[in-house]
Design an enzyme around this catalytic site. Structure first.
Site, PDB file in Angstrom:
ATOM      1  N   GLY A 198       0.813  -1.209   0.000  1.00  0.00           N
ATOM      2  CA  GLY A 198       0.000   0.000   0.000  1.00  0.00           C
ATOM      3  C   GLY A 198       0.844   1.254   0.000  1.00  0.00           C
ATOM      4  O   GLY A 198       2.079   1.212  -0.018  1.00  0.00           O
ATOM      5  N   ASP A 228      -1.332 -13.852   5.977  1.00  0.00           N
ATOM      6  CA  ASP A 228      -2.754 -13.612   6.184  1.00  0.00           C
ATOM      7  C   ASP A 228      -2.949 -13.204   7.641  1.00  0.00           C
ATOM      8  O   ASP A 228      -2.884 -14.045   8.538  1.00  0.00           O
ATOM      9  CB  ASP A 228      -3.553 -14.877   5.859  1.00  0.00           C
ATOM     10  CG  ASP A 228      -5.046 -14.700   6.087  1.00  0.00           C
ATOM     11  OD1 ASP A 228      -5.471 -13.583   6.463  1.00  0.00           O
ATOM     12  OD2 ASP A 228      -5.786 -15.693   5.911  1.00  0.00           O
ATOM     13  N   ALA A 272      -5.244  -2.950   5.878  1.00  0.00           N
ATOM     14  CA  ALA A 272      -6.616  -2.604   6.267  1.00  0.00           C
ATOM     15  C   ALA A 272      -7.525  -2.646   5.047  1.00  0.00           C
ATOM     16  O   ALA A 272      -7.072  -2.546   3.904  1.00  0.00           O
ATOM     17  CB  ALA A 272      -6.676  -1.210   6.882  1.00  0.00           C
ATOM     18  N   THR A 287      -7.577   5.887  11.706  1.00  0.00           N
ATOM     19  CA  THR A 287      -8.134   6.865  10.757  1.00  0.00           C
ATOM     20  C   THR A 287      -8.978   7.943  11.427  1.00  0.00           C
ATOM     21  O   THR A 287      -9.529   7.741  12.522  1.00  0.00           O
ATOM     22  CB  THR A 287      -9.018   6.127   9.732  1.00  0.00           C
ATOM     23  OG1 THR A 287      -9.668   7.061   8.870  1.00  0.00           O
ATOM     24  CG2 THR A 287     -10.092   5.300  10.416  1.00  0.00           C
ATOM     25  N   TYR A 339     -16.778   1.290   7.932  1.00  0.00           N
ATOM     26  CA  TYR A 339     -15.323   1.426   7.921  1.00  0.00           C
ATOM     27  C   TYR A 339     -14.816   2.066   9.218  1.00  0.00           C
ATOM     28  O   TYR A 339     -13.945   1.519   9.904  1.00  0.00           O
ATOM     29  CB  TYR A 339     -14.879   2.246   6.718  1.00  0.00           C
ATOM     30  CG  TYR A 339     -13.434   2.690   6.773  1.00  0.00           C
ATOM     31  CD1 TYR A 339     -12.402   1.771   6.612  1.00  0.00           C
ATOM     32  CD2 TYR A 339     -13.101   4.036   6.996  1.00  0.00           C
ATOM     33  CE1 TYR A 339     -11.067   2.182   6.666  1.00  0.00           C
ATOM     34  CE2 TYR A 339     -11.779   4.447   7.048  1.00  0.00           C
ATOM     35  CZ  TYR A 339     -10.769   3.512   6.885  1.00  0.00           C
ATOM     36  OH  TYR A 339      -9.460   3.921   6.948  1.00  0.00           O
ATOM     37  N   LYS A 343     -12.654   0.338  12.367  1.00  0.00           N
ATOM     38  CA  LYS A 343     -11.352   0.870  12.766  1.00  0.00           C
ATOM     39  C   LYS A 343     -11.350   1.248  14.253  1.00  0.00           C
ATOM     40  O   LYS A 343     -10.349   1.047  14.960  1.00  0.00           O
ATOM     41  CB  LYS A 343     -10.973   2.076  11.911  1.00  0.00           C
ATOM     42  CG  LYS A 343     -10.698   1.758  10.448  1.00  0.00           C
ATOM     43  CD  LYS A 343      -9.479   0.864  10.269  1.00  0.00           C
ATOM     44  CE  LYS A 343      -8.182   1.622  10.397  1.00  0.00           C
ATOM     45  NZ  LYS A 343      -6.997   0.765  10.085  1.00  0.00           N
TER      46      LYS A 343
END
Length: 301
Positions: free
Chosen positions: A10, A40, A64, A105, A130, A134
């Site tokens: 990412g 994983d 994520a 986040t 989402y 988180k």
């Protein structure tokens, strides 16, 4: 120290790879993408095996589920990836006597009308799956008792992958006019600056005795419209007419935070960090993009 990085493919993972080249530590970069050590993080046995075989003492969790709208369609999977998986990593580091660096986040906020920068001890009020997952991830990490640094960030962009910067560069170069929302305010975060901050904390072991939640974004405040406007100006895409609009002109299944500016006092005071202003970092990222494109053009000649 052996350090495990998840989600290495990412934006943040790529920038941590760059930062790690300066380190005396040994980094192991994992992802479910090709080209990386496969891990994983939803499988506890796989995590424990990795930690024991490589004597891991620090995990930097960049993995994520990040598609905010799609999250509404598969809440169980999002909870598994954004809450249960971080808990797995925390349990593994607790057993190993290590530390977990976890990325969260600004979407843990949004349900209440804020008008001052959000602090770490402010109650989370997520408005979608989402953000809720988180927030659960943060809570599950804390509940394990592991040494941890949870860093909430916002509006992440970089030279890599799909993000607002890359999208706006393409659109402002090809469209005569764009509309961008002006009623959502926050702060862009250059993934390179966040990676450097994490690197400093880990490299100098500043995490010791400082478990908790911290906020990191670049300095300053802007709307998505302001961000897009500055991208167009700095990229020289001045023929595109960028106009402000309201959020309701772009209907979404998730209500975005209208104001999610993060208060960074704690992370700056605790770790002695200097954080760049958002336009300075945007210029730096654009220069690197231009340099990369120039090098690629030279290589193809």
């Amino acid at each position: 120290m052996n350090i495990l990085v998840t989600g290495a493919n990412g934006q943040l993972g790529h920038k941590i790879q760059e930062a790690s080249r300066k380190s005396w530590d040994h980094y192991i970069f994992t992802d479910v993408s090709e080209g990386y050590v496969h891990l994983d993080i939803t499988c506890m046995d796989d995590i424990m095996r990795m930690v024991r075989e490589h004597d891991i003492r620090c995990v930097i969790n960049c993995a994520a589920w990040t598609n905010v709208d799609k999250a509404e369609e598969c809440p169980e999977l999002v909870e598994k990836l954004n809450a249960d998986a971080p808990e797995n990593l925390a349990i593994a580091m607790k057993e190993a006597g290590g530390v977990l660096i976890h990325i969260s986040t600004d979407y843990v906020f949004g349900g209440d009308p804020y008008n001052t920068p959000c602090r770490e001890d402010q109650q989370g009020t997520p408005t979608g799956i989402y953000g809720l997952a988180k927030l659960h991830g943060e809570q599950k990490i804390e509940a394990t008792g592991v040494a941890h640094i949870i860093i909430r960030t916002a509006w992440l962009y970089s030279e890599y992958g799909h993000n607002f910067l890359i999208t706006m560069l393409a659109l402002t170069a090809s469209k005569p006019q764009l509309k961008v929302v002006f009623d959502q305010c926050g702060t862009p975060t250059y993934a390179g600056d966040l990676a450097d901050a994490i690197f400093e904390i880990v490299e100098h072991r500043r995490f010791e005795g400082h478990s908790g939640i911290y906020h990191f974004s670049n300095e300053g405040v802007c709307s998505w419209f302001d961000f897009a406007k500055m991208i167009g100006i700095l990229a020289g895409h001045t023929s595109c007419d960028i106009q402000p609009c309201h959020s309701d002109e772009f209907p979404s299944v998730v209500k975005r935070p209208a104001y999610s500016v993060l208060d960074k006092t704690k992370i700056k005071q605790t770790f002695g960090l200097q954080i760049p202003y958002w336009t300075d970092s945007l210029q730096k990222c654009l220069k690197r993009l231009k340099d990369t494109e120039g090098q690629q053009a030279t290589d193809n000649m």
